[in-house]
Design an enzyme around this catalytic site. Structure first.
Site, PDB file in Angstrom:
ATOM      1  CG  HIS A   1      -1.454   3.812   4.408  1.00  0.00           C
ATOM      2  ND1 HIS A   1      -2.200   3.197   5.393  1.00  0.00           N
ATOM      3  CD2 HIS A   1      -0.855   2.817   3.714  1.00  0.00           C
ATOM      4  CE1 HIS A   1      -2.060   1.882   5.282  1.00  0.00           C
ATOM      5  NE2 HIS A   1      -1.253   1.633   4.287  1.00  0.00           N
TER       6      HIS A   1
ATOM      7  N   GLY B   1      -1.806  -4.393   0.919  1.00  0.00           N
ATOM      8  CA  GLY B   1      -1.965  -5.597   1.725  1.00  0.00           C
ATOM      9  C   GLY B   1      -0.969  -6.689   1.425  1.00  0.00           C
TER      10      GLY B   1
ATOM     11  CG  ASN C   1       0.983  -5.161   4.452  1.00  0.00           C
ATOM     12  OD1 ASN C   1       0.321  -4.458   5.192  1.00  0.00           O
ATOM     13  ND2 ASN C   1       1.098  -4.928   3.159  1.00  0.00           N
TER      14      ASN C   1
ATOM     15  CG  ASP D   1      -3.863   4.872   7.967  1.00  0.00           C
ATOM     16  OD1 ASP D   1      -3.043   5.805   7.915  1.00  0.00           O
ATOM     17  OD2 ASP D   1      -4.021   4.071   7.025  1.00  0.00           O
TER      18      ASP D   1
ATOM     19  CB  SER E   1      -0.939   0.015   1.209  1.00  0.00           C
ATOM     20  OG  SER E   1      -0.199  -0.112   2.418  1.00  0.00           O
TER      21      SER E   1
END
Length: 201
Positions: free
Chosen positions: A179, A66, A95, A176, A29
């Site tokens: 990002h 992801g 991840n 979040d 991502s």
């Protein structure tokens, strides 16, 4: 005269093609433009930044939000066969780290990715990745150490982790806290272009 003009035009096209490189980005991502318009993501902005540095590089972004290092490894042979890149920027592992995967497994996957790229006569470029500090100092350090160790072992370039400079600016981050948002994308593209300029001659 017409034949001469056609010949010159053909040579110019050939010269332009010969001087261009293809860069394949295989990431998660952090490279896929998570929750932002694709056309405003840094991989899309990257060719313009590279052009400003007098580098003609075609950029193919094969990043998927992801993805783990294992996912990237599974997709890699097909991507290499399809795009036949000159360079591959590997931005994977975040991840894995967020899920607490063993550094040994992550290192093994990334090592195989590097070897697979080399076997296809492409040049791998590894991006340093770090996990948030709340994962603990011991795990965080073991995770971070994977990247310089692989870079040294495989004798490949290690690109700095751009997020370290972005995350200090809350206005550049999504809610979040993981990002970058749209505002950060042009800076990231310029940062990546500058680092690539040190690698791709």
């Amino acid at each position: 005269m017409i034949k001469l003009v056609s010949l010159i035009f053909s040579l110019l096209i050939f010269s332009s093609a010969a001087n261009s490189n293809t860069l394949l980005i295989v990431g998660d991502s952090l490279s896929a433009g998570y929750k932002i318009p694709v056309e405003e993501s840094w991989p899309v902005l990257l060719p313009e930044q590279l052009s400003a540095q007098n580098q003609k590089i075609d950029v193919i972004n094969a990043s998927i939000s992801g993805d783990t290092s294992g996912n990237g490894l599974a997709r890699l042979p097909g991507l290499l066969a399809t795009h036949q890149p000159d360079y591959v920027l590997v931005e994977l592992g975040a991840n894995d780290g967020l899920r607490g995967f063993s550094p040994t497994i992550i290192s093994k996957n990334l090592k195989t990715i590097i070897e697979t790229i080399k076997a296809q006569n492409a040049k791998p470029i590894l991006m340093q990745i770090r996990v948030p500090t709340n994962y603990g100092k011991r795990y965080g350090q073991a995770f971070a150490d994977i990247y310089p160790a692989l870079s040294e072992q495989a004798d490949i370039p290690l690109m700095p982790f751009y997020l370290e400079q972005v995350i200090t600016k809350p206005e550049w981050m999504q809610n979040d806290g993981l990002h970058p948002n749209v505002k950060a994308q042009s800076w990231i593209a310029e940062f990546i272009a500058t680092e690539l300029g040190k690698i791709i001659k």
